[in-house]
Scaffold this active site. Structure first.
Site, PDB file in Angstrom:
ATOM      1  N   LYS A 125      50.546 -21.772 -92.415  1.00 42.21           N
ATOM      2  CA  LYS A 125      50.462 -23.059 -93.177  1.00 42.21           C
ATOM      3  C   LYS A 125      48.881 -23.818 -92.596  1.00 42.21           C
ATOM      4  CE  LYS A 125      51.463 -27.073 -95.334  1.00 42.21           C
ATOM      5  NZ  LYS A 125      51.317 -26.991 -96.607  1.00 42.21           N
ATOM      6  N   CYS A 156      43.551 -29.517-100.532  1.00 49.27           N
ATOM      7  CA  CYS A 156      44.709 -30.055-100.815  1.00 49.27           C
ATOM      8  C   CYS A 156      44.877 -31.041-101.710  1.00 49.27           C
ATOM      9  CB  CYS A 156      45.414 -30.543 -99.329  1.00 49.27           C
ATOM     10  SG  CYS A 156      47.038 -31.336 -99.560  1.00 49.27           S
TER      11      CYS A 156
HETATM   12  O1  RRO Z   1      50.841 -29.399 -98.329  1.00 50.40           O
HETATM   13  C1  RRO Z   1      50.630 -29.539 -99.535  1.00 50.40           C
HETATM   14  O2  RRO Z   1      50.943 -30.285-100.146  1.00 50.40           O
HETATM   15  C2  RRO Z   1      49.674 -28.463-100.155  1.00 50.40           C
HETATM   16  C3  RRO Z   1      48.396 -28.193 -99.496  1.00 50.40           C
HETATM   17 BR1  RRO Z   1      47.934 -28.746 -97.822  1.00 50.40          BR
HETATM   18  C4  RRO Z   1      47.733 -27.524-100.411  1.00 50.40           C
HETATM   19  O3  RRO Z   1      46.609 -26.996-100.083  1.00 50.40           O
HETATM   20  N1  RRO Z   1      48.102 -27.051-101.633  1.00 50.40           N
HETATM   21  C5  RRO Z   1      49.102 -27.477-102.143  1.00 50.40           C
HETATM   22  O4  RRO Z   1      49.549 -27.052-103.185  1.00 50.40           O
HETATM   23  N2  RRO Z   1      50.106 -28.220-101.215  1.00 50.40           N
END
Ligand code: RRO
Length: 312
Positions: free
Chosen positions: A44, A130
């Site tokens: 993650k 993100c």
């Molecule tokens: O954590 C998220 O909401 C998230 C991230 Br960091 C990302 O890069 N892509 C996504 O779809 N969700």
């Protein structure tokens, strides 16, 4: 038949791995990936400090994919760095990826410096895409900010690195982003992150299906497939050959994996399908890909990678 692949000097026995964000928050989940047929794993996205993320519900499976506004919940860079350092001692032949994300441009320097100063020997994926932190735009949609961040990262970062990109939709955007990326010592790019700020409605209640950001969230799964193919193809046509491409988006079948490789992907990541099907997705998709290759007489990915036909 071999599904082996390579990114720079790093070798992997299988072209499939998880997409960051899916099945990779905790050491237990990462261990399950490590024990699976996947070629490797990515964590993650870690931020300088741990984060709880956005309020729930923040992920919903849809008939053709998923919507999420997780908001970067994660255990913090130190947790994933500790995991990676222990992992590389236990599995010296299995290089892994660490994903990191900043809440602002300065965070990327902090993250890069910490990894640079550590004993980490794997690949680092800087997430520039993100879509889900309230008030924070997706970095890679701003060329100037992207350039500043990459300048700052590569001033100090000397380890193998790549960037996770959002989907682009105009050929001029591909031209500009590829020209910028070609200036840096990148080992890879990863295309694509989710399609930012989609919206889905529950017809029974006329209500958004997720809570954060008034229901707006990143779209993944089958909805993303043609966009992912286009992004992989467009970047393969524009990036230096030394920059590998990880293709992510819209994989549900072996044919979907095959198509991303046809467009030039060196590695393929599973997002929504891994979230919904779990670890068995790796074996199923590997078998389906091998079956397609067998019918065509192919024995390795190089037999068709990047070999997409167009109509004259
Ligand atoms: O954590 C998220 O909401 C998230 C991230 Br960091 C990302 O890069 N892509 C996504 O779809 N969700």
């Amino acid at each position: 038949t071999s599904l082996a692949t390579q990114i720079g000097d790093f070798h992997f026995k299988n072209v499939l791995m998880n997409a960051s964000g899916v099945h990779c928050m905790t050491a237990a989940e990462l261990d399950e990936l490590a024990a699976s047929p996947a070629g490797t794993l990515v964590t993650k996205s870690g931020t300088p400090n741990a984060r709880p993320g956005n309020p729930e519900p923040r992920y919903q499976a849809l008939t053709m994919g998923s919507i999420n506004s997780m908001g970067l919940p994660n255990k913090g860079l130190d947790y994933y760095l500790d995991y990676a350092l222990a992992f590389q001692v236990k599995h010296p032949q299995q290089p892994i990826f660490m994903s990191v994300a900043g809440m602002g441009p300065d965070d990327y320097v902090t993250l890069a410096q910490k990894i640079q100063d550590s004993d980490f020997t794997g690949l680092t994926e800087f997430n520039l895409s993100c879509p889900n932190v309230p008030g924070k735009p997706q970095i890679a949609y701003d060329l100037e900010t992207t350039e500043q961040i990459l300048d700052n990262i590569f001033r100090l970062f000397k380890k193998p690195a790549g960037v996770k990109l959002p989907p682009f939709f105009d050929l001029a955007q591909f031209d500009q982003m590829a020209a910028l990326l070609n200036r840096y010592p990148l080992q890879f790019i990863n295309s694509i992150n989710s399609l930012g700020n989609g919206l889905m409605i529950d017809p029974a209640t006329d209500t958004t299906v997720i809570r954060p950001k008034g229901g707006f969230g990143g779209i993944g799964g089958a909805y993303a497939k043609p966009i992912a193919l286009a992004n992989v193809r467009a970047f393969r046509q524009r990036l230096r050959a030394e920059i590998a491409i990880i293709g992510t988006g819209g994989v549900n079948t072996g044919r979907d994996v095959y198509d991303l490789i046809l467009c030039g992907a060196d590695m393929v990541q599973l997002g929504t399908v891994l979230q919904e099907e779990g670890i068995p997705a790796f074996a199923r998709l590997s078998q389906e890909l091998e079956a397609i290759m067998a019918t065509k007489g192919y024995t390795q990915l190089a037999d068709f990678k990047g070999q997409l036909h167009t109509i004259a």
